[in-house]
Write an enzyme that holds these catalytic residues in place. Structure first.
Site, short mmCIF file in Angstrom:
data_model
loop_
_atom_site.label_atom_id
_atom_site.label_comp_id
_atom_site.label_asym_id
_atom_site.label_seq_id
_atom_site.Cartn_x
_atom_site.Cartn_y
_atom_site.Cartn_z
N GLY A 24 0.78 -1.24 0.00
CA GLY A 24 0.00 0.00 0.00
C GLY A 24 0.81 1.28 0.00
O GLY A 24 0.29 2.34 0.34
N ASN A 26 1.79 3.04 -2.49
CA ASN A 26 1.19 4.02 -3.41
C ASN A 26 -0.10 4.57 -2.84
O ASN A 26 -0.36 5.78 -2.93
CB ASN A 26 0.94 3.38 -4.78
CG ASN A 26 2.21 3.31 -5.60
OD1 ASN A 26 2.62 4.29 -6.22
ND2 ASN A 26 2.86 2.15 -5.59
N LEU A 97 -4.18 -7.15 -8.41
CA LEU A 97 -3.71 -8.03 -9.48
C LEU A 97 -4.80 -8.72 -10.29
O LEU A 97 -4.52 -9.31 -11.32
CB LEU A 97 -2.77 -9.09 -8.89
CG LEU A 97 -1.54 -8.54 -8.15
CD1 LEU A 97 -0.67 -9.68 -7.65
CD2 LEU A 97 -0.73 -7.61 -9.06
N LEU A 99 -7.90 -9.27 -12.82
CA LEU A 99 -8.45 -8.63 -14.02
C LEU A 99 -9.78 -7.95 -13.64
O LEU A 99 -10.59 -8.52 -12.90
CB LEU A 99 -8.69 -9.72 -15.05
CG LEU A 99 -8.66 -9.34 -16.52
CD1 LEU A 99 -7.35 -8.65 -16.90
CD2 LEU A 99 -8.85 -10.60 -17.37
N ILE A 100 -9.98 -6.75 -14.16
CA ILE A 100 -11.20 -6.01 -13.80
C ILE A 100 -12.37 -6.51 -14.67
O ILE A 100 -12.26 -6.54 -15.90
CB ILE A 100 -10.97 -4.50 -13.98
CG1 ILE A 100 -9.82 -4.02 -13.09
CG2 ILE A 100 -12.24 -3.72 -13.68
CD1 ILE A 100 -9.98 -4.29 -11.60
N ASN A 114 -4.57 2.33 -13.80
CA ASN A 114 -3.62 1.43 -13.13
C ASN A 114 -2.23 2.01 -13.30
O ASN A 114 -1.97 2.77 -14.24
CB ASN A 114 -3.69 0.05 -13.79
CG ASN A 114 -2.73 -0.94 -13.15
OD1 ASN A 114 -2.61 -1.01 -11.92
ND2 ASN A 114 -2.02 -1.69 -13.97
N HIS A 116 1.70 0.63 -13.76
CA HIS A 116 2.50 -0.56 -14.03
C HIS A 116 3.98 -0.18 -13.86
O HIS A 116 4.42 0.85 -14.37
CB HIS A 116 2.23 -1.05 -15.46
CG HIS A 116 2.94 -2.34 -15.75
ND1 HIS A 116 2.48 -3.55 -15.28
CD2 HIS A 116 4.08 -2.59 -16.42
CE1 HIS A 116 3.31 -4.50 -15.68
NE2 HIS A 116 4.29 -3.95 -16.37
N ASP A 157 -2.92 -4.76 -18.67
CA ASP A 157 -1.91 -3.77 -19.09
C ASP A 157 -2.05 -3.29 -20.54
O ASP A 157 -1.07 -2.87 -21.14
CB ASP A 157 -0.49 -4.34 -18.90
CG ASP A 157 -0.24 -4.76 -17.46
OD1 ASP A 157 -0.75 -4.07 -16.56
OD2 ASP A 157 0.46 -5.76 -17.25
N GLU A 186 6.94 6.12 -9.07
CA GLU A 186 5.51 5.87 -8.76
C GLU A 186 5.01 6.86 -7.72
O GLU A 186 3.96 7.49 -7.90
CB GLU A 186 5.33 4.45 -8.22
CG GLU A 186 5.54 3.37 -9.25
CD GLU A 186 5.24 1.98 -8.73
OE1 GLU A 186 4.92 1.13 -9.54
OE2 GLU A 186 5.34 1.75 -7.50
C1 GRF Z 1 3.47 -1.04 -7.50
O1 GRF Z 1 4.75 -1.35 -7.88
C2 GRF Z 1 2.62 -0.80 -8.71
O2 GRF Z 1 3.34 -0.43 -9.82
C3 GRF Z 1 2.01 -2.14 -8.97
O3 GRF Z 1 1.84 -2.73 -7.72
C4 GRF Z 1 2.80 -2.19 -6.82
C5 GRF Z 1 2.08 -1.81 -5.57
O4 GRF Z 1 2.97 -1.47 -4.54
N1 GRF Z 1 0.84 -2.02 -9.78
P1 GRF Z 1 2.42 -0.83 -3.20
O5 GRF Z 1 1.48 -1.85 -2.58
O6 GRF Z 1 1.71 0.42 -3.56
O7 GRF Z 1 3.61 -0.58 -2.34
#
Ligand code: GRF
Length: 203
Positions: A24, A26, A97, A99-100, A114, A116, A157, A186
């Site tokens: 989490g 991000n 992870l 698929l939506i 999303n 990536h 993706d 990110e």
């Molecule tokens: C990130 O690297 C993002 O690019 C991918 O999943 C990861 C999530 O990391 N989609 P976090 O849980 O936000 O640390």
């Protein structure tokens, strides 16, 4: 009698739900970015893992959470009910992870994004997540990696790209080094790109 209207029902606020099932980091940055805002708010964190780190982050920030199972996610519209309850305008995937499903994409056209951890269209697709991505980038001896923020469609993706940023990979960099460089990108770009997209939505 005055009808009961909560803050998130107000038309002047745009509401975000985050779908995340990992640490989490991000989600944390996104919450921090919008914490003082009156016009945009994170209202719900959805996870498919009961023990995901992101749920602690939600708890500390007093954000509602909702756990989805595979059956509920794909065979019911229970999640839509939760999203509608909170007038969610925009969905952010941050380490989710699965698929939506089509019903969700149809309900939120061009309103699901999303991030990536590589430069799509390279190093994307099913199974390309987390350390698998950085190991593949390392193995391919790429001189650059980076992040891709894209709209979500029914394939992994493949939705149209909104934003990319690159970082250099040194010959001595290991997958963990690449992961660190990508994570810096990110954290610095995802909240601001979300802000731009949500700010431009009609009320
Ligand atoms: C990130 O690297 C993002 O690019 C991918 O999943 C990861 C999530 O990391 N989609 P976090 O849980 O936000 O640390």
């Amino acid at each position: 009698m005055q009808p009961f209207v909560t803050e998130f029902m107000s038309k002047s606020v745009k509401n975000i739900a985050i779908l995340a099932s990992g640490a989490g980091s991000n989600a944390q940055k996104i919450l921090e970015h919008f914490s003082d805002r009156m016009d945009i708010a994170v209202r719900l964190i959805v996870s498919n893992k009961q023990d995901a780190g992101v749920l602690n982050i939600a708890k500390v920030a007093s954000i509602d959470t909702f756990i989805v199972t595979r059956d509920s996610f794909y065979a019911t519209t229970d999640l839509l009910v939760e999203l509608d309850k909170r007038n969610i305008d925009f969905i952010v995937l941050a380490g989710f992870l699965w698929l939506i499903p089509p019903y969700l994409i149809q309900h939120y056209p061009d309103r699901i994004i999303n991030i990536h951890p590589a430069l799509l269209p390279k190093f994307g697709g099913k199974g390309m997540y987390g350390h698998f991505v950085h190991e593949a980038v390392h193995l391919a001896k790429e001189t650059h990696s980076g992040i891709t923020i894209h709209y979500v469609n029914e394939k992994y993706d493949e939705g149209s790209i909104v934003f990319q940023e690159r970082c250099e990979i040194l010959p001595s960099d290991q997958p963990e080094d690449i992961a660190k460089k990508v994570q810096v990108l990110e954290h610095s770009h995802y909240p601001t790109v979300i802000d731009q997209l949500v700010s431009s939505l009609p009320l």
